[in-house]
Design a protein around this motif. Structure first.
Motif, PDB file in Angstrom:
ATOM      1  N   GLY A 123       0.701  -1.295  -0.018  1.00  0.00           N
ATOM      2  CA  GLY A 123       0.020   0.051   0.159  1.00  0.00           C
ATOM      3  C   GLY A 123       0.836   1.207  -0.146  1.00  0.00           C
ATOM      4  N   THR A 124       2.066   1.199  -0.258  1.00  0.00           N
ATOM      5  CA  THR A 124       2.999   2.294  -0.310  1.00  0.00           C
ATOM      6  C   THR A 124       2.839   3.040  -1.516  1.00  0.00           C
ATOM      7  N   ILE A 125       2.738   4.414  -1.823  1.00  0.00           N
ATOM      8  CA  ILE A 125       2.728   5.087  -2.893  1.00  0.00           C
ATOM      9  C   ILE A 125       3.873   5.860  -3.133  1.00  0.00           C
ATOM     10  N   ILE A 126       4.814   5.628  -4.119  1.00  0.00           N
ATOM     11  CA  ILE A 126       6.155   6.381  -4.331  1.00  0.00           C
ATOM     12  C   ILE A 126       6.081   7.063  -5.483  1.00  0.00           C
ATOM     13  N   GLY A 127       6.352   8.604  -5.496  1.00  0.00           N
ATOM     14  CA  GLY A 127       6.429   9.628  -6.662  1.00  0.00           C
ATOM     15  C   GLY A 127       7.486   9.591  -7.490  1.00  0.00           C
ATOM     16  N   ASP A 128       7.636  10.204  -8.336  1.00  0.00           N
ATOM     17  CA  ASP A 128       8.881  10.355  -9.307  1.00  0.00           C
ATOM     18  C   ASP A 128       9.989  10.849  -8.758  1.00  0.00           C
ATOM     19  N   ASN A 129      11.180  10.367  -9.024  1.00  0.00           N
ATOM     20  CA  ASN A 129      12.347  10.915  -8.725  1.00  0.00           C
ATOM     21  C   ASN A 129      12.594  10.763  -7.266  1.00  0.00           C
ATOM     22  N   VAL A 130      12.001   9.865  -6.662  1.00  0.00           N
ATOM     23  CA  VAL A 130      12.187   9.400  -5.250  1.00  0.00           C
ATOM     24  C   VAL A 130      13.607   8.741  -5.145  1.00  0.00           C
ATOM     25  N   THR A 131      14.311   9.123  -3.923  1.00  0.00           N
ATOM     26  CA  THR A 131      15.461   8.049  -3.872  1.00  0.00           C
ATOM     27  C   THR A 131      15.394   7.681  -2.319  1.00  0.00           C
ATOM     28  N   ILE A 132      15.453   6.351  -2.087  1.00  0.00           N
ATOM     29  CA  ILE A 132      15.158   5.724  -0.968  1.00  0.00           C
ATOM     30  C   ILE A 132      16.578   4.800  -0.827  1.00  0.00           C
ATOM     31  N   GLY A 133      17.347   4.875   0.445  1.00  0.00           N
ATOM     32  CA  GLY A 133      18.538   4.251   0.623  1.00  0.00           C
ATOM     33  C   GLY A 133      18.245   3.023   1.084  1.00  0.00           C
ATOM     34  N   CYS A 134      19.605   2.190   1.650  1.00  0.00           N
ATOM     35  CA  CYS A 134      19.366   0.932   1.938  1.00  0.00           C
ATOM     36  C   CYS A 134      18.858   0.580   3.374  1.00  0.00           C
ATOM     37  N   ASN A 135      18.281  -0.765   3.491  1.00  0.00           N
ATOM     38  CA  ASN A 135      17.812  -1.336   4.778  1.00  0.00           C
ATOM     39  C   ASN A 135      16.709  -0.490   5.416  1.00  0.00           C
ATOM     40  N   CYS A 136      15.891   0.273   4.651  1.00  0.00           N
ATOM     41  CA  CYS A 136      14.716   0.819   5.013  1.00  0.00           C
ATOM     42  C   CYS A 136      13.444   0.049   5.205  1.00  0.00           C
ATOM     43  N   VAL A 137      12.572   0.534   6.259  1.00  0.00           N
ATOM     44  CA  VAL A 137      11.447  -0.159   6.190  1.00  0.00           C
ATOM     45  C   VAL A 137      10.300   0.618   5.912  1.00  0.00           C
ATOM     46  N   LEU A 138       9.381   0.690   5.083  1.00  0.00           N
ATOM     47  CA  LEU A 138       8.611   1.976   4.556  1.00  0.00           C
ATOM     48  C   LEU A 138       7.128   1.327   4.365  1.00  0.00           C
ATOM     49  N   HIS A 163       2.345   7.929   1.338  1.00  0.00           N
ATOM     50  CA  HIS A 163       2.475   8.582   0.420  1.00  0.00           C
ATOM     51  C   HIS A 163       3.969   9.350   0.370  1.00  0.00           C
ATOM     52  N   ILE A 164       4.595   8.961  -0.431  1.00  0.00           N
ATOM     53  CA  ILE A 164       6.156   9.594  -0.745  1.00  0.00           C
ATOM     54  C   ILE A 164       6.263  10.465  -1.947  1.00  0.00           C
ATOM     55  N   LEU A 165       5.975  11.722  -1.971  1.00  0.00           N
ATOM     56  CA  LEU A 165       5.793  12.645  -3.135  1.00  0.00           C
ATOM     57  C   LEU A 165       7.124  12.786  -3.896  1.00  0.00           C
ATOM     58  N   ALA A 175       2.294  11.502   4.836  1.00  0.00           N
ATOM     59  CA  ALA A 175       2.547  11.787   3.554  1.00  0.00           C
ATOM     60  C   ALA A 175       3.856  12.514   3.834  1.00  0.00           C
ATOM     61  N   ILE A 176       4.848  12.381   2.874  1.00  0.00           N
ATOM     62  CA  ILE A 176       6.203  12.799   2.813  1.00  0.00           C
ATOM     63  C   ILE A 176       6.172  13.767   1.573  1.00  0.00           C
ATOM     64  N   ARG A 177       5.899  15.099   1.823  1.00  0.00           N
ATOM     65  CA  ARG A 177       5.867  15.736   0.471  1.00  0.00           C
ATOM     66  C   ARG A 177       6.933  16.083  -0.247  1.00  0.00           C
ATOM     67  N   GLU A 178       6.960  17.009  -1.569  1.00  0.00           N
ATOM     68  CA  GLU A 178       7.728  17.210  -2.315  1.00  0.00           C
ATOM     69  C   GLU A 178       9.041  17.511  -2.013  1.00  0.00           C
ATOM     70  N   ASN A 179      10.220  16.843  -2.181  1.00  0.00           N
ATOM     71  CA  ASN A 179      11.610  17.294  -2.126  1.00  0.00           C
ATOM     72  C   ASN A 179      11.988  17.319  -0.515  1.00  0.00           C
ATOM     73  N   ILE A 224       4.547  16.048   6.487  1.00  0.00           N
ATOM     74  CA  ILE A 224       5.977  16.807   6.330  1.00  0.00           C
ATOM     75  C   ILE A 224       5.881  17.703   5.007  1.00  0.00           C
ATOM     76  N   GLY A 225       5.874  18.714   5.148  1.00  0.00           N
ATOM     77  CA  GLY A 225       5.548  19.859   4.097  1.00  0.00           C
ATOM     78  C   GLY A 225       6.924  19.820   3.140  1.00  0.00           C
ATOM     79  N   GLU A 226       6.684  20.574   2.102  1.00  0.00           N
ATOM     80  CA  GLU A 226       7.660  20.601   0.913  1.00  0.00           C
ATOM     81  C   GLU A 226       8.879  21.198   1.504  1.00  0.00           C
ATOM     82  N   GLU A 227       9.945  20.445   1.119  1.00  0.00           N
ATOM     83  CA  GLU A 227      11.273  21.024   1.218  1.00  0.00           C
ATOM     84  C   GLU A 227      11.816  20.721   2.728  1.00  0.00           C
ATOM     85  N   SER A 228      11.031  20.345   3.426  1.00  0.00           N
ATOM     86  CA  SER A 228      11.390  20.234   4.852  1.00  0.00           C
ATOM     87  C   SER A 228      12.537  19.201   4.932  1.00  0.00           C
TER      88      SER A 228
END
Lengths: 226, 226, 226
Positions: free
Chosen positions: B37-52, B73-75, B91-95, B110-114
């Motif tokens: 049920g996770t939704i990942i937007g364009d150009n998202v980068t996720i590191g190693c050994n995460c649990v999302l 939602h990871i924007l 919701a993890i917002r843009e950038n 979490i709002g944009e650019e934070s």
């Protein structure tokens, strides 16, 4: 590989070393490692990316390890979060909850129904009673005792080393009596006693033992008149 | 297994459960788990050994969970570090940037650019505005609001529980207004308001609400004359 | 995949990227990731679920990264715990011990025999001398220097940003001289110097530089008469 009951639900890329005992209806998340000699009771839930049953390790400047072959016991109904580390030689008792990113050292006992918060650390040789709540990011130092129903707020700090490594000294953390409540980000010094049902204000620096049933706050902390 | 676009770069031993949506040009590090049920937007980068996409879990002594089937939602453009945990229903917002070892609970925005620092924790039901900076090891408690452009220094601590579990009480964290800056290792008590552009000194213990555009420091914190 | 000596003991689901150099008698725990360009000396022990050799990453509001292709060097005899993250461009010297959940950024040097505690964080551009002890949950900010034999207690906090992001400012953390000891949960402000063998009491808020061989405590911290 150890015997895994059919009732277990085991995630992907899980590593289970030999001599691991797993009860009925256990859930183990993806990417988790269960090291040799771990004993898991019935109805235990374990998250992803955990490392359970770690053997202690030191460098030459650190306290010597007592050689032993003790197991990690996780008793029935306990729930372990994600990205958690727990050492061999400890007991996580019935229905304990351990939050994500928490770390529990060796020779620790955590009593029934107690809650260890997210990213909290419990150091070695520490005994935590029943129905305690250790909140997020709190630090329970080594050689510490919490009786039952103790509340440790978020980011509380403790020390067990009066001389900060400067001289030979018997390490001793705080002794916190039944029902005491420690406010967020308070600092407790080594070997003090916090009295029964006593409340420590947020941000306090507690340098000496307190009586029972009082409220203490400040830096250094003093009894509040009420 | 969910559909993964050809433009995605997925590491080794990654687990992607069903009903995960992945945008274009996403990078997912080794050993990471993306839960259902996770939704990942364009150009998202996720590191190693995460649990999302973690579903909330409690024991019987903890606050009840509202049953829901909300997604994480990871924007687009967000960057998630390594060894990070994030819950479903947030919701993890843009950038947005989330540092390594950080943990984000459910019903968080979490709002944009934070920026959420390394090993920082954001608890449930919390709203963080745009362009905020939460530094390393800071603790943002549950039921908290940060408006835009707020700065939370390293190791800042907050609480949302005035009675430390002692009686029925509506949990409420701090409300921190636009542009406020909290110095490192300050302690904020439950339900206080920090005024617009107000500065809290390092190590302060803030026990009551503050005005706007002032400087406050000490234990307990008082307004500095300038 | 890089060449792995026959003497290495490598766990399950380990990822070793290309251009990794591994010495003799190295142990690597399960689920650990060693990223490109990491150099591991002889007799190094690495725990499970670690991520080593991370390339720095930022969003547009963060300090620019100096482009480089520096390696992570882990020198002989070092012991790395579980769930640890370490960045490229740093040097972990001989016989250093790094606890579980710790995080070490880029351009950091950690001197021989030093101990980095469980869940401690060391930020970028920081130099730690020999035989230092950084205890559990301590936060060593960026642009900081620790000389040799320094003791940093549990949960100590530091800052390197006097204006909390408000204006252009050269970031500078504390400078801590040989043999200084910082008590648990003390807060150190940016760019101060802690004198040789000086002791800072637990929970102190140190706002200005101190002399050598003294004891300092309180909020704000003052010299104790003895």
């Amino acid at each position: 590989m150890s015997a895994i009951p059919e009732s277990a639900k085991v995630g992907e890329h899980v590593v289970i070393e030999r001599n691991v005992k797993i009860g009925e209806n256990v859930v183990i998340g993806h990417q988790t490692t269960i090291l040799e000699g771990t004993i898991i009771g019935d109805n235990v839930t374990i998250g992803c990316n955990c490392v359970l049953g770690i053997k202690p390790s030191v460098n030459q400047r650190m306290r010597k390890i007592q050689e032993n072959s003790k197991e990690l016991h996780i008793l029935s109904g306990a729930r372990i979060g994600h990205l958690v580390s727990i050492y061999a030689g400890s007991a996580i008792r019935e229905n304990v909850f351990i939050g994500d990113h928490a770390s529990i050292r060796e020779n620790v006992s955590i009593g029934e129904e107690s809650i260890i918060g997210r990213a909290a650390v419990v150091e070695l040789n520490t005994n935590i009673g029943k129905n305690c709540t250790i909140q997020t990011n709190a630090y329970v130092t080594g050689d510490t005792t919490l009786e039952d129903n103790v509340f440790i707020g978020p980011c509380v700090s403790m020390s067990n080393d009066k001389y900060m490594g400067a001289e030979p000294y018997s390490l001793k953390g705080p002794y916190i009596k039944t029902g005491a409540k420690i406010g967020n980000n308070a600092s407790l010094l080594p070997s003090i006693t916090i009295g029964t049902n006593t409340i420590i204000g947020a941000g306090s620096v507690v340098t000496k033992s307190t009586g029972d049933n009082i409220v203490v706050a400040g830096n250094p902390a003093n009894r509040l008149k009420k």
